[in-house]
Each structure stands twice: as C-alpha cells, then as structure tokens.
Design an enzyme around this catalytic site. Structure first.
Site, PDB file in Angstrom:
ATOM      1  N   GLY A 152       0.636   6.438  -5.937  1.00  0.00           N
ATOM      2  CA  GLY A 152      -0.579   6.793  -5.210  1.00  0.00           C
ATOM      3  C   GLY A 152      -0.905   5.839  -4.087  1.00  0.00           C
ATOM      4  O   GLY A 152      -0.248   4.818  -3.879  1.00  0.00           O
ATOM      5  N   GLY A 154      -2.292   3.029  -2.827  1.00  0.00           N
ATOM      6  CA  GLY A 154      -2.816   1.782  -3.390  1.00  0.00           C
ATOM      7  C   GLY A 154      -3.559   0.922  -2.399  1.00  0.00           C
ATOM      8  O   GLY A 154      -4.281   0.001  -2.794  1.00  0.00           O
ATOM      9  N   ARG A 155      -3.400   1.207  -1.118  1.00  0.00           N
ATOM     10  CA  ARG A 155      -4.140   0.442  -0.102  1.00  0.00           C
ATOM     11  C   ARG A 155      -4.395   1.298   1.140  1.00  0.00           C
ATOM     12  O   ARG A 155      -4.469   0.781   2.256  1.00  0.00           O
ATOM     13  CB  ARG A 155      -3.352  -0.813   0.291  1.00  0.00           C
ATOM     14  N   LYS A 175      -4.647   2.060   6.572  1.00  0.00           N
ATOM     15  CA  LYS A 175      -3.702   1.351   5.707  1.00  0.00           C
ATOM     16  C   LYS A 175      -4.068  -0.130   5.710  1.00  0.00           C
ATOM     17  O   LYS A 175      -4.143  -0.759   6.760  1.00  0.00           O
ATOM     18  CB  LYS A 175      -2.263   1.540   6.188  1.00  0.00           C
ATOM     19  N   ASP A 187      -3.833  -6.005  -4.097  1.00  0.00           N
ATOM     20  CA  ASP A 187      -5.178  -6.313  -3.603  1.00  0.00           C
ATOM     21  C   ASP A 187      -5.672  -5.292  -2.587  1.00  0.00           C
ATOM     22  O   ASP A 187      -6.795  -5.404  -2.085  1.00  0.00           O
ATOM     23  CB  ASP A 187      -5.232  -7.715  -2.997  1.00  0.00           C
ATOM     24  N   GLY A 188      -4.841  -4.300  -2.273  1.00  0.00           N
ATOM     25  CA  GLY A 188      -5.257  -3.248  -1.357  1.00  0.00           C
ATOM     26  C   GLY A 188      -5.211  -3.627   0.109  1.00  0.00           C
ATOM     27  O   GLY A 188      -5.653  -2.852   0.960  1.00  0.00           O
ATOM     28  N   ARG A 252       3.845  14.279   0.153  1.00  0.00           N
ATOM     29  CA  ARG A 252       5.247  13.837   0.051  1.00  0.00           C
ATOM     30  C   ARG A 252       5.875  14.410  -1.209  1.00  0.00           C
ATOM     31  O   ARG A 252       5.189  15.030  -2.024  1.00  0.00           O
ATOM     32  CB  ARG A 252       5.297  12.318   0.061  1.00  0.00           C
ATOM     33  N   ASP A 322       8.499   8.880  -2.974  1.00  0.00           N
ATOM     34  CA  ASP A 322       7.097   8.784  -2.555  1.00  0.00           C
ATOM     35  C   ASP A 322       6.966   8.445  -1.083  1.00  0.00           C
ATOM     36  O   ASP A 322       5.859   8.469  -0.532  1.00  0.00           O
ATOM     37  CB  ASP A 322       6.343   7.753  -3.409  1.00  0.00           C
ATOM     38  N   ASP A 332       5.400   5.839   6.177  1.00  0.00           N
ATOM     39  CA  ASP A 332       5.417   4.630   5.346  1.00  0.00           C
ATOM     40  C   ASP A 332       6.447   3.609   5.827  1.00  0.00           C
ATOM     41  O   ASP A 332       7.438   3.320   5.152  1.00  0.00           O
ATOM     42  CB  ASP A 332       5.656   4.991   3.881  1.00  0.00           C
TER      43      ASP A 332
END
Length: 569
Positions: A152, A154-155, A175, A187-188, A252, A322, A332
């Site tokens: 997922g 995450g940040r 992002k 920590d995102g 995705r 992903d 990504d």
C-alpha cells in the site's frame, strides 16, 4: 525462457541481453466542509484564492473506503482506499523545482501561482486543495519474486483528480507526505536525494517519449529524516522532501493481487469493472469477455513499455508487481538507472544482490508480473476465458520482440523490413557489450557520422563512443553490413537518415553522475543544477550549448563508476 531458440537470438543478446457508498459520501462532504472552514479561518493576509480544485467523488462513490479512520499502521480489509491525512513538513519550506509543462499544459495554471506561499503549502501537504479528500491506496505485491502481502501507499497521499480543459483526468498524489495505515515500519517521509531523482526522471522520461507518471513540484524542508542509505548500519540525518506527482491512474498489478489473495472476489470484480469503465473505455462493459480483453491490452502495452525502456537504456531497478501500472506507464521511480557502458547485466539497485532486475532481465520480469496478474484474474474467468488468457500470455515474447525490433531499427535509421535486420541489431549490441561502448552515445553518434566517414574509417575523435566501438576486431565487418543495408534505401541521404535517427536517439539522458551532482548541490540549498537538468532533459534530442559546456554528452567522469543507488529513500 521466452520464445523458441530462433526467436531468442536477439533476445539473448539484449536481455541476458456500495454498502459503503453512503458513508463514503458523508465522509467526502464532511472533509470538504472541514476544508472550507479551515480555509476561511486563515487570516486575511494569508488567505488567497488558489485556482485549482480537485474532485474525490468518482473514486469514493464507486469504491469502498476503510471503515477505520486514522493513520496508525494496521492490516486493512474490505476496501480499496483508506482515509489518511498528510503530515505537514516541518521547518522552512523551499520550492526547489517545478515543471512548467505540467503546470501549464496539464493543470491549466500560470507560472505566477508558484510565487504564492499557498502553492508551497498545497503542494507539500500542509494545506488541502479545495475538493481534496486524501486517500492511501491498499495494494499488495510480489517483491523480488515473493509474495509480500499487504503493502500500500506507505508515504503517499492521493489528493484527488483534476480534469483539465482538454478533458484529461489526472490524479494528483503527494510522495513523502507522512505516515498512512500502510507505512509498516516506515516514517512516511522521502529525502532530498530520492525526490530529486524522481522529479527529474519522470519528467525526463516523458520528453524521451516513454509513457510515465509526471511530476509537478519538488519541495524540500529542514525536517530531519534518518536513513541508512547503504544498509550498512550507518544512519545519517537527511532532510525531508515531497514530490507532487500525477498519473491518469495509480492502480497497479498489486491492486488486484491483494484482493485475489485475500479472497475478496466481489471487491476484485468491483475494482476491475471500475478500472475498465474509467481507463479502458473502448472495452464494452457488457462484453462477457471484457476481462480477457483487458488482460490482452495490458499484456500488449506492458511489452511495448519494456521495449521502450530498453530503447533508451533505462533500468527501473525494482520491477515488483506493486510497481507495475495497469495502464502500462512507468511509475514509482526508486533506484533506477540509465545504462552507460552497454551491459545486459547492468543492475542499478545495489540492494538487488542477485541481479533479478538487471536491465537484460526486465522483459522476463515483465512476463513474471503478467503471470501474477493472470493469477489474480482467475476467480473472475470461466474455463474457456482462462484458456484464452493463457494464449494471450504466450504471445508476450512475440509482441516484445516485434516492438524491440522496430525501435532498434529506427535507432539505426533503417527503412522497411529485411530478414537480416535482427542480426544487424544483435551484431551491433554484441560489439557494444564486448567493448563496453556507451549505449546512448553510440547510437547518437551513429546519428551524426556520415556514410563516407564510416566507409573510410575516418570517425572523428570527438565521437568517443564510436571510437570505443571501432576498437573491436569485427567492427569493420558490422560497418560493411550496415552500409550495404543503407545503400538499399534508395534516395536516402545522410541528412535524411540523421534527421530520423536524431528524433529517436537522445543526446542527453539522466545519468547517475548528473543526478548525483545536482543532489549534492540541492542538499546545500543550491537548486541550480536541478533546474539546469530539467531544462536540458526537456529537449533530450536537441544539441544544446549549455549542456555541452556542462559535459553532459562527454564520457562520464571516473568517479561516476563508484556511485551506488539503493532502495533507501
């Protein structure tokens, strides 16, 4: 292995060579109301009208949201998105870079908006744009060949969608904007070095003609972020940064995988129907074979995308499921790299110890990822449709080879199609591999050398990549074959050939050393080279004086060979 022995000749050389709809709507209305109150509670000196508003309606009305609220990490079930608020970056914020092309031609904004303080806050997550309901997407994925379970965003935070005056719908995503339910132990945040690379490369790939997500802005802060860059136990304090990026969709392969793996068949069907209706409008929604048609399109377009990556020497670095878009665009950007010396075993990611994602393995990895997509679709397909989908997948190698062949023919300026063209391409790549010739500049300098110079062996010293190639004992044999092929292109002059070839063979790419030089300056708040690279990479096929002075078409400096890029960002 892909294909038969005969079809693998060039391949080997190049790749070894709705129950929730009311709740969702209520949430949307509450969020927009809160945003309205937040906006109007600002002091009059800071309150300005920002000429961009987003819509969250389409996604939240059609797809279920996580019933649990909050950014705390958890296992998420029975939804596609979780509500998640961005976390404001600390300290003074600096707008380090902006894509004028995205600003003006996608978002319909004038460059003057970047001068407002609001722009920096909106584009870093400190404020929400009108209509925005930030979401984090739930997906899973196969990472380095193994199922990794729930992953997922995450940040990353999906802010909403904008439909521009051309009728294009773009989803805006931050992002590095803080923790979400999918952050796991992270920590995102994102740091300057990875954010500079993502901003520059997504824009560079667009202007190279490669389907890709886009980047609007790069904003850096003074917020400390700790990273073990090389996974050697040495934690280092870096600074946080946020990139605002755009894509027509962020779905995705892993978006479908997670639903198939958890047995959420009804939700799998709901999501896939939504994706087809929104992004594959040419597929009839009442077609009983629509899922097979969808799969066929994704197989075809994924093969085309990977061949395009190869044509510019691009290695993604982390080709997990992903990270593979269902719309077959490049997304990504992590430890990517543009290959310099031609080497099918080039691995841009130092974390990839086994070389699974080497540049020469990318097409095979593409097949693996499409197999995982096929497996995710199995619950929705009849036995006859399963058979059809399997047949579609079998054609992937052929589709890839054809596209690869056509792209490299164009890179050599070849017209028409002759049976020995594949051999001519493979022969050249083998010479390049043996001599370590620079991939980009070999093809570019072939776009600049004359037939007479090749025939007489009088290649100018300035053509350093061709000089390296000419050191091979079989170079003259290849040249003879190439010249014979060119002579059969009746009426085709050097000027005509150069014109064609220079449109597909870039002179400038985002080499690691160039990005690293810009990053080192950016970490000292000097964003001049980020801006310079952005300007140059907007016109990668055109010779530019400023780029020549900067040495961007020269042989890479010796220190470039020592650079390493990892997944740490």
């Amino acid at each position: 292995m892909l294909g038969s022995t005969t079809t693998l000749v060039i391949f080997t050389l190049t790749m070894t060579f709705q129950a929730n709809s009311e709740n969702a709507l209520d949430f949307c209305e509450r969020s927009e109301s809160c945003l309205h109150q937040q906006y109007h509670s600002l002091s009059s000196s800071n309150r300005t009208h920002f000429p961009l508003s987003l819509s969250c309606r389409k996604l939240i009305d059609a797809l279920p949201l996580d019933e649990i609220d909050g950014n705390f990490v958890r296992t998420v079930k029975r939804c596609i998105f979780s509500k998640s608020q961005p976390t404001k970056l600390l300290g003074p914020l600096t707008l380090a870079a902006v894509s004028r092309d995205v600003l003006e031609h996608i978002l319909d904004l004038h460059l003057s908006v970047t001068q407002s303080e609001d722009f920096v806050h909106y584009m870093s997550g400190g404020k929400l744009l009108p209509g925005s309901v930030p979401l984090a997407h739930r997906y899973g994925g196969h990472q380095f060949g193994y199922w990794a379970g729930q992953l997922g965003d995450g940040r990353a935070h999906l802010l909403g969608a904008y439909v521009n005056k051309k009728g294009e719908r773009w989803e805006l995503q931050l992002k590095g904007s803080g923790k979400t339910p999918y952050s796991r132990s992270g920590d995102g945040r994102a740091v300057i070095r990875s954010s500079v690379r993502e901003f520059l490369c997504s824009e560079a790939m667009h202007f190279l003609g490669i389907p890709t997500s886009r980047a609007l802005s790069l904003i850096v802060s003074e917020e400390p972020v700790w990273r073990d860059q090389f996974y050697n136990g040495n934690m280092k304090k870096e600074r946080g940064a946020v990139v605002l990026r755009l894509a027509e969709s962020w779905f995705r392969i892993g978006s479908l995988e997670i639903l198939a793996k958890t047995g959420e068949e009804d939700l799998l069907r709901q999501l896939l129907d939504f994706i087809i209706e929104e992004h594959f409008a040419f597929i009839r929604t009442d077609d009983p074979n629509k899922y097979v048609v969808f799969f066929s399109v994704v197989v075809n377009e994924t093969a085309h995308l990977l061949a395009q990556w190869m044509s510019v020497g691009f290695a993604h670095g982390v080709c997990n499921t992903d990270n593979f878009s269902l719309l077959s665009v490049t997304i990504d950007y992590g430890p990517f790299g543009f290959m310099e010396s031609y080497n099918p075993n080039f691995v841009p990611n130092m974390s990839d110890d086994e070389g699974r994602y080497s540049i020469g393995a990318q097409a095979n990895v593409g097949l693996f990822n499409l197999e995982k997509l096929f497996e995710a679709l199995i619950p929705l397909l009849t036995s006859d449709q399963l058979h059809r989908a399997q047949q579609v997948l079998k054609h992937y190698p052929q589709i890839y080879h054809r596209r690869f062949h056509d792209l490299f023919k164009a890179k050599l300026g070849l017209l028409g199609d002759e049976k020995n063209d594949s051999y001519l391409i493979a022969f050249l790549l083998k010479l390049m591999e043996d001599t370590g010739s620079d991939f980009t500049m070999t093809f570019r300098q072939l776009s600049e050398v004359s037939v007479m110079q090749l025939q007489k062996g009088t290649i100018p010293q300035a053509m350093w990549a061709l000089q390296d190639l000419a050191s091979h004992v079989f170079f003259s044999d290849w040249v003879n074959l190439y010249l014979l092929r060119l002579r059969r292109q009746m009426g085709d002059s050097d000027e005509d050939r150069w014109s064609r070839m220079r449109k597909v063979n870039p002179r400038y790419i985002l080499r690691n050393w160039m990005a690293e030089s810009a990053i080192r300056k950016a970490e000292k708040n000097d964003f001049s080279e980020v801006e310079l690279l952005q300007q140059i990479l907007t016109h990668p096929f055109k010779e530019q004086d400023v780029a020549e002075k900067a040495g961007y078409a020269n042989r890479p400096p010796p220190w470039a060979a020592q650079l390493m890029v990892s997944c740490s960002s």
